[in-house]
Design a protein around this motif. Structure first.
Motif, short mmCIF file in Angstrom:
data_model
loop_
_atom_site.label_atom_id
_atom_site.label_comp_id
_atom_site.label_asym_id
_atom_site.label_seq_id
_atom_site.Cartn_x
_atom_site.Cartn_y
_atom_site.Cartn_z
N PHE A 1 50.53 32.27 48.48
CA PHE A 1 49.81 33.22 47.63
C PHE A 1 48.74 32.56 46.77
O PHE A 1 47.95 33.24 46.15
CB PHE A 1 50.78 33.95 46.71
CG PHE A 1 51.50 35.08 47.38
CD1 PHE A 1 50.97 36.35 47.40
CD2 PHE A 1 52.72 34.86 47.99
CE1 PHE A 1 51.62 37.39 48.02
CE2 PHE A 1 53.39 35.90 48.61
CZ PHE A 1 52.83 37.16 48.63
N ILE A 2 48.76 31.24 46.70
CA ILE A 2 47.81 30.62 45.77
C ILE A 2 46.94 29.57 46.47
O ILE A 2 46.57 28.57 45.88
CB ILE A 2 48.54 29.99 44.56
CG1 ILE A 2 49.74 29.17 45.02
CG2 ILE A 2 48.97 31.06 43.59
CD1 ILE A 2 50.37 28.39 43.89
N TRP B 1 44.37 30.97 48.67
CA TRP B 1 43.45 31.78 49.47
C TRP B 1 41.99 31.36 49.40
O TRP B 1 41.25 31.51 50.36
CB TRP B 1 43.62 33.25 49.14
CG TRP B 1 42.94 33.70 47.88
CD1 TRP B 1 41.63 34.05 47.78
CD2 TRP B 1 43.51 33.88 46.58
NE1 TRP B 1 41.35 34.44 46.49
CE2 TRP B 1 42.48 34.34 45.74
CE3 TRP B 1 44.78 33.70 46.04
CZ2 TRP B 1 42.69 34.61 44.38
CZ3 TRP B 1 44.98 33.98 44.71
CH2 TRP B 1 43.95 34.42 43.90
N MET C 1 31.82 28.26 44.47
CA MET C 1 32.86 27.96 43.48
C MET C 1 32.64 26.56 42.92
O MET C 1 32.24 25.65 43.65
CB MET C 1 34.24 28.02 44.13
CG MET C 1 34.71 29.41 44.45
SD MET C 1 36.45 29.44 44.82
CE MET C 1 36.61 28.17 46.05
N GLY C 2 32.94 26.40 41.66
CA GLY C 2 32.76 25.10 41.03
C GLY C 2 33.79 24.09 41.50
O GLY C 2 34.74 24.41 42.22
N THR C 3 33.60 22.84 41.07
CA THR C 3 34.47 21.78 41.57
C THR C 3 35.90 21.92 41.06
O THR C 3 36.85 21.58 41.75
CB THR C 3 33.92 20.40 41.18
OG1 THR C 3 33.51 20.47 39.82
CG2 THR C 3 32.76 20.02 42.06
N ALA C 4 36.04 22.40 39.82
CA ALA C 4 37.39 22.47 39.26
C ALA C 4 38.26 23.43 40.05
O ALA C 4 39.35 23.09 40.51
CB ALA C 4 37.33 22.89 37.79
N ILE C 5 37.75 24.63 40.26
CA ILE C 5 38.57 25.63 40.95
C ILE C 5 38.70 25.26 42.43
O ILE C 5 39.76 25.46 43.03
CB ILE C 5 37.98 27.05 40.73
CG1 ILE C 5 38.98 28.12 41.16
CG2 ILE C 5 36.67 27.25 41.45
CD1 ILE C 5 40.06 28.36 40.15
N SER C 6 37.66 24.64 42.99
CA SER C 6 37.78 24.19 44.38
C SER C 6 38.87 23.13 44.49
O SER C 6 39.67 23.13 45.44
CB SER C 6 36.47 23.59 44.88
OG SER C 6 35.49 24.58 44.97
N PHE D 1 41.43 22.85 42.68
CA PHE D 1 42.73 23.52 42.58
C PHE D 1 43.16 24.04 43.94
O PHE D 1 44.26 23.77 44.43
CB PHE D 1 42.66 24.67 41.57
CG PHE D 1 43.89 25.54 41.57
CD1 PHE D 1 45.03 25.14 40.88
CD2 PHE D 1 43.92 26.73 42.28
CE1 PHE D 1 46.17 25.92 40.89
CE2 PHE D 1 45.06 27.53 42.30
CZ PHE D 1 46.18 27.12 41.60
N PHE D 2 42.28 24.79 44.59
CA PHE D 2 42.67 25.39 45.86
C PHE D 2 42.83 24.34 46.95
O PHE D 2 43.67 24.49 47.85
CB PHE D 2 41.65 26.46 46.27
CG PHE D 2 41.86 27.76 45.54
CD1 PHE D 2 42.98 28.53 45.80
CD2 PHE D 2 40.97 28.20 44.58
CE1 PHE D 2 43.20 29.72 45.13
CE2 PHE D 2 41.18 29.39 43.89
CZ PHE D 2 42.30 30.15 44.17
#
Ligand code: HEM
Ligand code: CU
Lengths: 635, 104, 194
Positions: free
Chosen positions: A376-377, A379, A388-393, A395-396
């Motif tokens: 679920f986390i 996607w 998307m920025g580097t931080a959220i990238s 994360f995923f």
């Protein structure tokens, strides 16, 4: 009514093909086979419908493969239409033109042939037999949609889950039989809507199975039908998943604790949670897209969007990325919905035919749960290129790397389970063994897609197509074949022919790799997916363009090998070798406690009680090499 | 709780009425606060806070979650976690977006 | 063969089947409305301005009170089943249905007013999400009214034959109804007050 599919219960008792039925509560035909609430009948309904959709999806793909191999040449449609029509006619003749399930299937196959004949002609699709790019797009979008939502999921969850799960846990039926029926019929209606969409002006949906806006928002009417169809399919999955979860929670036989559940049941259980919680956001997203298309809202339309040189009249203010978030919130868990039931089947077949307990059963179960949770986390790994920025990238990317660990654990456990086993290489086992390396390739090729940097190159190339097809085609589909060969005796009381099964396996196994490995190579060279000419206009595609013909030929040859399967299925239903009660000498309840084939209503003569784990094969000091779950443990 | 005992049920009915009154009162309060025209973040915080209290009252007493079984809690906790992911991860990715400043 | 735990609870889980079913269904509903709330937030963050004070707070406040009241009548209907008072049950469930209808009528007036002055879904993203959220919620109210009407009318025959099972059904219908109320409790401030 004389049918031979679910009536075998009686056939073993009565004279073989007279098939006169004496079920204690005599329900009318339409309650027994059409609007049935029996999980076994519903499972078979799901199974046959899904197989037909898989066939249709496959044929659409073969049409696309013609265009990719020989762009802009006339499509020889009768090579495709006539064999299907012929098979349909033969099945009807074989069944003696009596009303029966076989006849029905034969008629449906004739209908399918007519449908193909229709869509493979017409000025707006294939003028002079040459495929228009618009039509290629329709085929691509509908191939993806039909394979995923109308083929694999209904077969893996709807058919196998419905038929096998209650039997494996010793339940009389699903917890909510009427809801179960509603679930099938919602699926059916969804499927019909999808098929009807080929006949509306502009044809079927053509914005890919992902239906990204803004394109999908302004696409032809087919997209609206796609959305309505999806609403039905989602409803069907929701009803089904609630049923599965409640059944596992509430209806397990006495003594069947969670850690005595067969791995297949665990897989279905986790899958049901994915369906339950991931699908609603897509339902919401579909409603929003319908609003955009029908009420003129701008949920997914940014301000000032220019289409064909004109500014769209919509007010704008929406966000195309919103759709991508909501879509992939479903669609990533969805890929686990596609694979987990397959893993469950493979685990059953491997334990049974290696005659050994599954190695690391508990770690497999924990991996499964963890996998379901993590799915679920992750996607937005499908959205690395959306800015998307580097931080959220990061994360995923991290969650994606983490989620690969449980898959590796499960696959390793399955491999290790083979070690030291006295393996029986029958057809179900061959398909299960084929699954392992194919899923391995599919999984490993996924890692570069989960890393933001390499995904910049690979995103939306044929590499992606190659990757996920390795997972779903030689992966899940092999697992499903394994399941069909494995449980066929349970359903019909007869076995499928082994020789035909082996031809089917080896042919498919070789062809699969000739179809999908070249895709990985093309993708690495940078060839984009969703090109209606296979990339012939791009200079970077020139070196790998010839591979298109290889893949296409392999796809058509593989179709020939599927005919062995279809023939096998229909001959064995009537003439197959009689199977014994516990044909594979298995330990799980569906074989050990329920009669083969199961009685028409109600599942067990005596309600079973469970005394041991699911895979007690080759226990030391035991005379026979399997100890059924309902067998008492000797002190 | 035991739903077979008449007295027990009577007690519950009293709880329901209390909750009902509290819900009406909170509705009035939240409407009243909206008339104060607080700054947007403050208004959002207060309104969501009150709505959460009201929601918890409904879930806790009308839907008797305060005395529910473990399975249901488990399913709901799972749902809440995914709900949070669904809500916050898109917001984070919206706020962490690469902006191309030098594109003409 | 009968399906077990339709009426009584399975000892390990402590619940009967339909109760597990309805909670799972509500979990999926949480995700459905969750996605729409996410949509609301993202649209609002992205919007340069957001309309304020264009909706009728007074009507919506009345409607909130109506739904809250219908929740207590619903729970009273269930309590009446437990105390084996069928007459009262009918009264309370009937009230619940009427209150639901009241909610819908008020909503109808709100909608027609908006349509009248041209505040239609395509006007801007605020009205788009407003109509989608309240429309979907309204459909849920309608669905609940249909279910409740069934239990008030033909479905109530079961009271005679299987009172415990019937009580279970009312409990389940109630859980759904309260959930619809709960969603409104969040919709009200988000759409009308903020
Ligand atoms: C077994 C043989 C199969 C073959 C030869 C095949 C071949 C293809 C081809 C050629 C494409 C189009 C690529 C493009 O134009 O971009 C495609 C797309 C796709 N296929 Fe398959 N496929 C097969 C089975 C499956 C199965 C079993 C699934 C099920 C999950 C599936 C799901 C998809 C999806 C989701 C797409 C993407 C559609 C889109 O671009 O929107 N395929 N496949
Ligand atoms: Cu993914």
């Amino acid at each position: 009514m004389k049918t031979n599919q679910p009536n075998h219960a009686v056939e073993t008792v009565a004279a073989p093909h007279v098939g006169v039925v004496h079920v204690h509560e005599e329900l009318p035909f339409w309650r027994r086979y059409i609007f049935s609430t029996d999980h076994k009948v519903i499972g078979l309904q799901y199974g046959f419908t899904a197989l037909l959709f898989l066939l249709f999806g496959y044929i659409m793909m073969m049409m696309m493969r013609w265009q990719l191999a020989y762009p802009d040449t006339e499509f020889p449609k009768y090579y495709f239409v006539l064999p299907i029509a012929a098979i349909g006619a033969i099945i009807i003749l074989m069944s003696g033109i009596k009303p029966s399930i076989n006849t029905l299937i034969g008629i449906l196959l004739l209908g399918l042939a007519a449908l193909i004949n229709y869509i493979a002609s017409g000025e707006e699709r294939m003028p002079d037999g040459i495929m228009l790019p618009e039509f290629y797009n329709q085929l691509g979008a509908m191939h993806g949609t039909i394979m995923v939502f109308l083929g694999i999921v209904p077969l893996a969850v709807g058919a196998f889950g419905n038929y096998v799960l209650p039997l494996q846990i010793g339940a009389p039926d699903m917890a909510f039989p009427k809801i179960n029926m509603a679930s099938y019929w919602a699926y059916f209606v969804g499927g019909v809507i999808m098929l009807v969409s080929f006949f509306v002006p502009g044809g079927a949906a053509n914005s890919g199975w992902t239906s990204y806006p803004p394109l999908a928002d302004i696409a032809t009417t087919g997209q609206t039908l796609w959305l309505f169809g999806m609403v039905f399919l989602i409803t069907s999955s929701l009803l089904g998943s609630i049923n599965f979860i409640v059944t596992v929670l509430q209806l397990r036989a006495k003594g069947l604790t969670f850690f005595r559940l067969p791995f297949f049941v665990w897989a279905q259980f986790v899958t049901a949670f994915l369906l339950l919680l991931a699908f609603p956001p897509l339902e919401a997203a579909a409603v929003l897209q319908l609003m955009d298309r029908l009420a003129g809202t701008s949920f997914y339309l940014p301000s000032g969007l220019i289409v064909s040189g004109q500014v769209l009249p919509n007010t704008g203010g929406g966000s195309p990325l919103l759709w991508q978030h909501l879509f992939w919130f479903l669609a990533h868990p969805e890929v686990y919905v596609l694979i987990l039931p397959g893993m469950g089947i493979v685990a059953e077949v491997i334990a049974n035919n290696a005659r050994k307990p599954l190695w690391g059963y508990k770690s497999m179960v924990y991996s499964l749960i963890f996998l379901g949770f993590m799915s679920f986390i992750v996607w937005a790994h499908h959205m690395f290129l959306t800015g998307m920025g580097t931080a959220i990238s990061a994360f995923f990317q991290t969650t994606t790397m983490i989620i690969s660990i449980p898959s590796v654990i499960i696959l390793s456990c399955l491999f290790i389970s083979l070690y030291g086993g006295s393996i029986r290489f029958n057809s179900p086992m061959l398909f299960a063994l084929g699954f392992l390396p194919m899923f391995g390739i599919g999984g490993l090729t996924g890692l570069p897609l989960g890393l933001a940097t390499s995904d910049i190159h690979l995103h939306d190339t044929y590499y992606v197509i190659g990757h996920f097809h390795y997972v779903v085609a030689p992966g899940t589909i092999f697992a499903l074949f394994a399941g069909i060969y494995y449980w066929f005796p349970k359903v019909t009381g007869r076995t499928l022919n082994e020789t035909l099964g082996k031809i089917h396996f080896w042919g498919s196994f070789v062809c699969m790799n000739f179809i999908f490995f070249p895709m990985l190579i093309q993708g690495l060279a940078g060839v984009s997916r969703r090109l209606s000419d296979g990339g012939q206009q791009y200079s970077h595609a020139q070196g790998v363009f010839q591979l298109n013909e290889v893949m296409s030929v392999a796809a058509w040859v593989m179709a020939i090998f599927q005919i062995f399967f279809i023939i096998n299925l229909f001959i064995s239903i009537k003439k197959g070798k009689k199977a014994s009660e516990n044909h594979w000498e298995a330990t799980t309840l569906e074989w050990a406690a329920a009669p083969t084939p199961p009685i028409a209503h109600g599942n067990f003569g005596i309600v079973p009680e469970v005394h041991r784990g699911p895979y007690e094969y080759s226990l030391p000091g035991n005379a026979k090499d399997y100890s059924p779950q309902n067998e008492l443990v000797k002190e | 709780m035991d739903f077979t005992d008449i007295h027990e049920i009577k007690k519950h009915v009293r709880v329901y009425v209390t909750v009902f009154v509290a819900l009406l009162a909170l509705t009035m309060i939240t409407v009243a606060i909206a008339q104060l025209h607080l700054s947007v973040p403050a208004a959002v915080a207060v309104a969501i806070f009150i709505a959460t209290i009201k929601g918890s009252l409904v879930a806790g007493y009308f839907m008797h979650l305060v005395s529910e079984k473990k399975v249901i809690y488990a399913a709901l906790i799972l749902t809440v976690v995914f709900f949070a992911a669904l809500m916050w991860l898109p917001i984070f990715s919206q706020s962490d977006t690469i902006v191309y400043k030098n594109v003409p | 063969m009968e399906i077990p735990y339709v009426v009584t609870a399975r000892p390990e889980t402590g619940i009967f089947n339909a109760k597990a079913g309805i909670w799972l269904f509500l979990a999926s509903e949480v995700m459905l409305f969750g996605a729409l709330f996410t949509t609301y937030i993202l649209l609002r963050i992205g919007a340069p301005t957001w309309p304020h004070g264009e909706l009728d707070v007074a009507l919506a406040t009345v409607n909130t009170a109506v739904l809250i009241t219908s929740s207590i009548t619903m729970v009273m209907a269930w309590a009446s089943c437990l105390t084996k008072d069928f007459k009262k049950f009918r009264l309370y469930l009937g009230l619940t249905i009427l209150l639901g209808a009241t909610f819908m009528v008020i909503k109808y007036f709100e909608y027609s007013h908006h349509f009248h002055i041209g505040d239609i879904p395509s006007k801007n993203t605020f009205y788009a999400i407003y109509f989608t959220l309240t429309g979907l919620h309204g459909l849920h109210v309608l669905g609940g009214m249909i279910v409740n009407s069934y239990f008030w009318g033909p479905g109530s025959k079961m009271w005679k034959s299987e009172p415990v099972r019937f009580t279970n059904r009312i409990e389940v219908a109630g859980l759904y109804w309260h959930f619809v109320d709960l969603v409104w409790i969040f919709l009200f401030p988000t759409l009308y007050l903020l």
